[in-house]
Design a protein around this motif. Structure first.
Motif, short mmCIF file in Angstrom:
data_model
loop_
_atom_site.label_atom_id
_atom_site.label_comp_id
_atom_site.label_asym_id
_atom_site.label_seq_id
_atom_site.Cartn_x
_atom_site.Cartn_y
_atom_site.Cartn_z
N ALA A 357 0.81 -1.21 0.00
CA ALA A 357 0.00 0.00 0.00
C ALA A 357 0.85 1.27 0.00
CB ALA A 357 -0.93 0.00 1.21
N PHE A 358 2.03 1.23 0.60
CA PHE A 358 2.88 2.42 0.64
C PHE A 358 3.24 2.87 -0.78
CE2 PHE A 358 6.95 4.62 0.77
CZ PHE A 358 6.73 5.56 1.77
N ASN A 359 3.63 1.91 -1.62
CA ASN A 359 3.99 2.25 -2.99
C ASN A 359 2.80 2.82 -3.75
OD1 ASN A 359 6.14 1.94 -5.20
ND2 ASN A 359 4.37 0.93 -6.12
N ALA A 360 1.60 2.27 -3.50
CA ALA A 360 0.41 2.80 -4.16
C ALA A 360 0.17 4.25 -3.78
CB ALA A 360 -0.80 1.94 -3.80
N ARG A 361 0.40 4.59 -2.51
CA ARG A 361 0.24 5.97 -2.07
C ARG A 361 1.31 6.88 -2.70
NH1 ARG A 361 -4.05 4.36 -0.72
NH2 ARG A 361 -5.13 4.68 1.27
N MET A 362 2.51 6.38 -2.87
CA MET A 362 3.56 7.16 -3.53
C MET A 362 3.18 7.46 -4.98
SD MET A 362 6.00 7.94 -1.42
CE MET A 362 4.58 8.24 -0.35
N GLN A 363 2.64 6.46 -5.67
CA GLN A 363 2.18 6.69 -7.04
C GLN A 363 1.09 7.76 -7.08
OE1 GLN A 363 0.99 2.75 -8.40
NE2 GLN A 363 2.84 2.58 -9.64
N GLN A 364 0.16 7.68 -6.14
CA GLN A 364 -0.92 8.66 -6.12
C GLN A 364 -0.38 10.06 -5.82
OE1 GLN A 364 -4.29 8.10 -6.90
NE2 GLN A 364 -4.09 10.33 -7.02
N ALA A 365 0.59 10.15 -4.91
CA ALA A 365 1.19 11.45 -4.60
C ALA A 365 1.92 12.01 -5.82
CB ALA A 365 2.15 11.31 -3.42
N ASP A 366 2.61 11.15 -6.55
CA ASP A 366 3.29 11.57 -7.77
C ASP A 366 2.30 12.11 -8.80
OD1 ASP A 366 5.92 11.86 -8.54
OD2 ASP A 366 6.32 9.71 -8.65
N MET A 367 1.18 11.40 -8.97
CA MET A 367 0.17 11.83 -9.93
C MET A 367 -0.46 13.16 -9.50
SD MET A 367 0.09 9.92 -12.56
CE MET A 367 -1.32 10.81 -13.18
N ASP A 368 -0.74 13.30 -8.21
CA ASP A 368 -1.32 14.55 -7.71
C ASP A 368 -0.36 15.72 -7.94
OD1 ASP A 368 -3.51 13.12 -6.89
OD2 ASP A 368 -2.95 13.07 -4.76
N TYR A 369 0.91 15.47 -7.70
CA TYR A 369 1.91 16.51 -7.92
C TYR A 369 1.99 16.89 -9.40
CZ TYR A 369 6.47 18.86 -7.94
OH TYR A 369 7.49 19.76 -8.11
N LEU A 370 2.00 15.89 -10.26
CA LEU A 370 2.02 16.16 -11.70
C LEU A 370 0.83 17.02 -12.12
CD1 LEU A 370 3.00 12.94 -13.71
CD2 LEU A 370 4.08 15.18 -13.83
N ALA A 371 -0.34 16.66 -11.62
CA ALA A 371 -1.56 17.36 -12.01
C ALA A 371 -1.57 18.81 -11.54
CB ALA A 371 -2.78 16.63 -11.47
N SER A 372 -0.87 19.10 -10.43
CA SER A 372 -0.95 20.43 -9.83
C SER A 372 0.26 21.30 -10.10
CB SER A 372 -1.13 20.30 -8.31
OG SER A 372 0.00 19.65 -7.73
#
Length: 389
Positions: A357-372
Motif C-alpha cells: 500500500a505504501f507504494n500505491a500511495r507514492m504513485q498517487q502522490a506523484d500523480m497529484d503533484y504532476l496534475a498540480s
C-alpha cells in the motif's frame, strides 16, 4: 578485404551509423547475421524524439517520415476515468514524431540499396578480433566460406544478445541491471487509434498503453506478470482488458479487430560500462536496455550514434581522436539520464503488488503533484521529447 569502419548489426543504429559515415566520406561495411526480411519483421517502438528526427534528416532519409509520420504535440496519462494531458509543445516548444522503427529501418535500407552500400546479410559467425591492437579485424562465414575484413575500428550495433559485447574479455565490463517482475503484452491491429495522441494508463489491474503506427494501424499494450504465455490471451480478452484499464472515455471510442501480431516483451534496465574497448565500440542495445515506458530505446541508440559518428568523422576528417576518446563518457552520461526517466515512468504507471500500500500511495502522490505542478509537467515533457545531445 579492407574497410575503415566495420559495423556489426543492420538494425536502425548500425544502418544509421553507416549512412552518416558514408555522407562524410568514411568507408564502412555492415555485417548482419539475419536476412533483410527478418530484420524488417521485428515489431518495435515508434516514438521518435526531435534529436532522432534531426539525425534522420542529416542522414538524408527523412522524406517519407515527414510525409507519413504523425507529429504529436502531447500525450495523456489516465488514472481511472481521470485524464491528464502533458502538453509537450506548450511546455518545451518541441514535439515527438510517431513513426515505426520498422519504417525507419526500411528507409535506411532503401538508402543503402540506392547508393550500393556494402551490407552483408546472412553473415554467419561474425567475430570481432584484435580490437585491443592497432589492427582489428572481422571474420565471418557466408555460403560456407570464411572471410576476413581488416579495419580501423569495429562498431558493435548488434543488440543485447549480439557478439560484440560477448567478445569483450571477462572483467572488462561492469554491468548494471534491474529486471522487472512483469512484461508488456502487445497487440497490433488494423483499427483506427482510439485517440490522436498516446494514452498511458495506471489502473489497479495494471498498466496499459494506447499507441499507433498510422491513422489505420494501432498498437496497444497491457501489463502482465513475467512468464505469461501469450497464447493464453485471446484477442477478445485483450480488447476487454484494454477497455477496463484505459477508462470509460477510451472504451467508448475503441475500435477492435483481429490481431496481426501479438507478443510479450519483458522489461529490464541494463547498462554496460564502459562502451569502448580499444578499437571496439558498443552502441544501442549492445550497451544498454531501457524499459519501453518512456519511449527511449531507439532514441537512446540514436544518441549513441550521434556521439560515435561525430567522433569517427572527426578522426578521419581532422585527424583528432578527441571525439572517439570521449565517446563512452558522453554517451553514458545521456544513457543514465534516460535510464532514470524510464525507471521513473515505469514506477509511476505500473502495478507493483509486492511493494504494498505504501507504494500505491507514492504513485498517487506523484500523480497529484504532476496534475498540480507545471514545473513537474515540464520536467516530464523535457525528458519525453528528449534531452539535448
Amino acid at each position: 578485404m579492407r574497410t575503415q569502419v566495420a559495423i556489426i548489426g543492420a538494425g536502425p543504429s548500425g544502418l544509421l551509423l553507416s549512412q552518416l559515415l558514408h555522407k562524410a566520406g568514411v568507408d564502412c561495411i555492415v555485417f548482419e547475421r539475419r536476412s533483410p526480411d527478418y530484420v524488417l519483421s521485428r515489431i518495435r517502438a515508434g516514438v521518435l524524439e526531435q534529436g532522432m528526427v534531426g539525425m534522420l534528416e542529416q542522414a538524408g532519409v527523412s522524406e517519407r517520415m515527414h510525409r507519413e509520420g504523425l507529429p504529436h504535440d502531447g500525450f495523456a496519462i489516465s488514472v481511472g476515468d481521470t485524464r491528464l494531458r502533458i502538453d509537450l509543445k506548450g511546455l518545451t516548444g518541441s514535439r515527438v514524431m510517431v513513426y515505426g522503427q520498422t519504417e525507419v529501418t526500411k528507409d535506411l535500407m532503401d538508402a543503402h540499396t540506392a547508393r550500393g552500400a556494402q551490407v552483408i546479410y546472412e553473415a554467419e559467425n561474425v567475430t570481432p578480433l584484435d580490437f585491443d591492437t592497432d589492427h582489428p579485424r572481422i571474420t565471418y562465414e557466408k555460403d560456407g566460406v570464411t572471410h576476413e575484413v581488416a579495419c580501423d575500428f569495429i562498431c558493435g550495433c548488434d543488440g543485447y544478445h549480439g557478439v560484440s559485447r560477448a567478445a569483450v574479455p571477462d572483467g572488462a565490463i561492469t554491468e548494471f541491471e534491474k529486471v522487472y517482475p512483469f512484461g508488456w503484452l502487445g497487440i497490433l491491429s488494423y483499427v483506427k487509434p482510439v485517440d490522436h495522441e498516446l494514452i498511458y494508463a495506471n489502473h489497479p489491474n495494471g498498466f496499459a498503453l494506447a499507441s499507433m503506427r498510422s491513422e489505420t494501424l494501432s498498437r496497444y499494450y497491457i501489463q502482465v506478470p513475467a512468464g505469461t504465455d501469450v497464447n493464453k490471451w485471446s484477442d477478445d480478452a485483450i480488447w476487454a482488458e484494454l477497455k477496463v484499464r484505459l477508462g470509460a472515455e477510451a472504451a467508448a471510442k475503441m475500435e477492435t479487430g483481429p490481431s496481426i501480431e501479438k507478443s510479450i516483451a519483458p522489461l529490464r534496465s541494463f547498462v554496460a560500462e564502459p562502451l569502448r574497448f580499444g578499437r571496439l565500440f558498443l552502441a544501442g542495445d549492445a550497451g544498454h536496455i531501457v524499459p519501453p515506458t518512456g519511449a527511449k530505446g531507439l532514441n537512446l541508440a540514436a544518441s549513441d550514434i550521434h556521439y560515435l559518428s561525430s567522433g569517427l568523422i572527426e578522426y578521419y576528417g581532422e585527424k583528432s581522436a578527441a571525439g572517439i576518446d570521449a565517446y563512452s563518457q558522453h554517451a553514458l552520461a545521456r544513457i543514465w539520464k534516460a535510464e532514470r526517466f524510464s525507471w521513473w515512468m515505469t514506477s509511476l504507471l505500473h502495478q507493483f503488488p509486492e511493494l504494498g500500500a505504501f507504494n500505491a500511495r507514492m504513485q498517487q502522490a506523484d500523480m497529484d503533484y504532476l496534475a498540480s505542478s507545471e514545473a513537474a509537467q515540464r520536467s516530464l515533457a523535457e525528458n519525453y521529447v528528449g534531452l539535448p545531445f
